[in-house]
Structure formats: C-alpha cells, structure tokens
Design an enzyme around this catalytic site. Structure first.
Site, PDB file in Angstrom:
ATOM      1  N   SER A 173       4.110   8.046   0.760  1.00 41.53           N
ATOM      2  CA  SER A 173       3.015   8.842   1.340  1.00 41.53           C
ATOM      3  C   SER A 173       2.594   8.303   2.708  1.00 41.53           C
ATOM      4  O   SER A 173       2.227   9.083   3.589  1.00 41.53           O
ATOM      5  CB  SER A 173       1.819   8.939   0.387  1.00 41.53           C
ATOM      6  OG  SER A 173       1.118   7.730   0.313  1.00 41.53           O
ATOM      7  N   ASN A 174       2.645   7.001   2.907  1.00 48.73           N
ATOM      8  CA  ASN A 174       2.322   6.468   4.245  1.00 48.73           C
ATOM      9  C   ASN A 174       3.401   6.866   5.252  1.00 48.73           C
ATOM     10  O   ASN A 174       3.095   7.210   6.397  1.00 48.73           O
ATOM     11  CB  ASN A 174       2.141   4.950   4.187  1.00 48.73           C
ATOM     12  CG  ASN A 174       0.760   4.565   3.684  1.00 48.73           C
ATOM     13  OD1 ASN A 174      -0.223   4.685   4.406  1.00 48.73           O
ATOM     14  ND2 ASN A 174       0.672   4.153   2.424  1.00 48.73           N
ATOM     15  N   ASN A 206       2.476  -3.731   8.959  1.00 53.08           N
ATOM     16  CA  ASN A 206       2.472  -3.545   7.502  1.00 53.08           C
ATOM     17  C   ASN A 206       1.122  -2.989   7.097  1.00 53.08           C
ATOM     18  O   ASN A 206       0.118  -3.236   7.761  1.00 53.08           O
ATOM     19  CB  ASN A 206       2.689  -4.893   6.804  1.00 53.08           C
ATOM     20  CG  ASN A 206       2.691  -4.750   5.288  1.00 53.08           C
ATOM     21  OD1 ASN A 206       3.310  -3.832   4.737  1.00 53.08           O
ATOM     22  ND2 ASN A 206       1.990  -5.629   4.596  1.00 53.08           N
ATOM     23  N   HIS A 251      -1.592  -2.923   3.859  1.00 55.14           N
ATOM     24  CA  HIS A 251      -1.924  -3.591   2.596  1.00 55.14           C
ATOM     25  C   HIS A 251      -3.171  -2.923   2.021  1.00 55.14           C
ATOM     26  O   HIS A 251      -4.128  -2.687   2.761  1.00 55.14           O
ATOM     27  CB  HIS A 251      -2.176  -5.080   2.855  1.00 55.14           C
ATOM     28  CG  HIS A 251      -2.427  -5.844   1.596  1.00 55.14           C
ATOM     29  ND1 HIS A 251      -1.418  -6.170   0.713  1.00 55.14           N
ATOM     30  CD2 HIS A 251      -3.575  -6.305   1.040  1.00 55.14           C
ATOM     31  CE1 HIS A 251      -1.945  -6.815  -0.315  1.00 55.14           C
ATOM     32  NE2 HIS A 251      -3.245  -6.905  -0.145  1.00 55.14           N
ATOM     33  N   ASP A 285       1.263 -10.966   4.254  1.00 53.24           N
ATOM     34  CA  ASP A 285      -0.100 -10.460   4.518  1.00 53.24           C
ATOM     35  C   ASP A 285      -0.959 -11.370   5.388  1.00 53.24           C
ATOM     36  O   ASP A 285      -2.188 -11.352   5.273  1.00 53.24           O
ATOM     37  CB  ASP A 285      -0.848 -10.222   3.179  1.00 53.24           C
ATOM     38  CG  ASP A 285      -0.095  -9.289   2.246  1.00 53.24           C
ATOM     39  OD1 ASP A 285       0.542  -8.359   2.747  1.00 53.24           O
ATOM     40  OD2 ASP A 285      -0.153  -9.500   1.028  1.00 53.24           O
ATOM     41  N   GLU A 295      -5.662   4.838   3.868  1.00 55.92           N
ATOM     42  CA  GLU A 295      -4.452   4.137   4.323  1.00 55.92           C
ATOM     43  C   GLU A 295      -3.724   4.982   5.365  1.00 55.92           C
ATOM     44  O   GLU A 295      -3.278   4.475   6.399  1.00 55.92           O
ATOM     45  CB  GLU A 295      -3.502   3.872   3.152  1.00 55.92           C
ATOM     46  CG  GLU A 295      -4.037   2.887   2.144  1.00 55.92           C
ATOM     47  CD  GLU A 295      -2.963   2.468   1.140  1.00 55.92           C
ATOM     48  OE1 GLU A 295      -1.769   2.496   1.467  1.00 55.92           O
ATOM     49  OE2 GLU A 295      -3.345   2.110   0.016  1.00 55.92           O
TER      50      GLU A 295
END
Ligand code: GRF
Length: 219
Positions: free
Chosen positions: A24-25, A119, A121, A162, A191
């Site tokens: 989805s991102n 990235n 998270h 992260d 997000e």
C-alpha cells in the site's frame, strides 16, 4: 557533523519490498507520481518473493518488477548487494524507498546511495524500533507502553535498523479501546501521506543534516 543535501529534482524511484508485502505504501508513491504530487516516477519495484501481492500491484500499474531472493545469496552478502546495485544502475535510480522491506539493506547499497534511501516505520522513532520490531509487534508494544499517541516515521536509512535521521513523522491518538489491528488500520493512511511528503521534501528542498536532525533551509 553537518551534511548538506541538494534537492534531487526528479525522483527516479526504486521501491523495495520483502516477503509477502501488501504494497500500500508502494501504491501511494505510484499514485503520487502519476498525480504529479511527486516530481518523478517509480521505475522499478524489487521484491524478495515472486508471490508478493505488492509485485502483482506493481505489474498491474505497468511498473517493472524484479525478484532478488536473499536466500539465493545466503552467506554471500556482497553478491546480494551487487545484484541490487546492478538493478539500481540499470534503472538509473536516484532514490530507494523501502516500503515493507524488513531485512537489513546490505552496506554497499547504503554506501552507494547516501541520504538516498528512505524507510517507513509504523511508530514514532526512536521509540519502538530496532531488529524484530515490525508489523503487529510494534502496535502491541505501543499499547502495552500506555502511550496516548503513536505514529509513523520516514527516515534516512543507515547501517542499522530504524536508526537513521528522521525526515517526516505523523502522529495519531491511541484510544482506550484500540487493538493492534485498529491502530495499524488508522495509521496506514498517515503512512501514505508521510511517505509522499518525505519524497516530495527530498526532491524539492535543500536539507541540512546536523547529527540526527534534518532541517530544511534556503541556500
Ligand atoms: C507498513 O506498516 C510499514 O510501515 C512497514 O511495513 C508495512 C508495509 O505495508 N514498514 P504496505 O506493504 O506498504 O501496505
């Protein structure tokens, strides 16, 4: 140490996903490029398993898809890195977006794309991050902690999990009746907004990285 980052201009994006990623991102980045909210395009999507729904979505959108299986390169991280770097060169990529890529990106790839790997998270880093903190576990930990807010973080990737400098965060409230599933579902649209905003910032703004701080400025 201070680093000055010039705007990328047009983003030539590779999206990396791993395992059975949903995508989805990735879709949010594709849509934003199509709608010109991001200047640039998603040129390739790289997965680790052919069956990932994300890869089917990418193909449906007409994007080139490649599977590079880290299993095939077990014990030879350099060869895995080379395979990834070859693809990035072939598609003339200037920005790598990890979107549900749960492995550690090999160091040579990070080194070849300084401040060009992002990235996402699903928590407010530096809380609730690190190896093994992904998916449902993150939201369980947030609820157990008693925190009243959570959120998502888009950050530059360094050689650990992260830990890289933070580019964008968005927060939501944690309600008494929340479960890991309801939190994850309410966070997902944030997000998507955060990732698009982060790419937009990286393409269009001058940035100064001062230790862990990323600030925008006008040269
Ligand atoms: C997202 O929650 C993201 O924060 C995490 O993995 C999930 C990927 O979801 N890194 P999707 O595949 O983008 O839908």
């Amino acid at each position: 140490m201070t680093e000055i980052l010039e705007p990328l201009g047009e983003a030539q994006i590779a999206v990396f996903v791993s395992g059975e990623a949903r995508g989805s991102n990735m879709q949010a980045l594709l849509d934003a490029c199509m709608e010109k909210r991001i200047l640039g395009e998603v040129r390739v999507v790289v997965g680790t398993r052919a069956e990932a729904p994300a890869l089917a979505r990418a193909r449906d959108a007409g994007v080139s898809v490649h599977v590079v299986s880290p299993r095939k390169y077990e014990g030879q991280e350099d060869a895995y890195a080379e395979a990834l770097l070859r693809l990035l060169q072939r598609y003339a990529i200037n920005l790598v977006c990890l979107a549900g890529y749960l492995l550690r990106l090999p160091e040579p790839v990070v080194a070849a794309y300084p401040y060009r790997v992002l990235n996402i998270h699903p928590a407010l880093l530096p809380l609730f991050g690190g190896k093994g903190m992904y998916g449902k576990r993150v939201h369980e930990a947030v609820i157990e902690s008693g925190m009243k807010v959570t959120g998502c973080t888009v950050h530059f990737v360094d050689n650990d999990y992260d830990t890289g400098p933070i580019l964008v965060q968005r927060a939501i409230r944690v309600f008494d009746e929340d479960t890991p599933e309801t939190l994850a579902a309410r966070l997902l649209p944030e997000e998507h907004r955060a990732y698009v905003e982060a790419v937009e910032i990286r393409t269009s703004r001058w940035l100064r990285v001062e230790g862990r701080r990323v600030v925008t400025y006008h040269p």
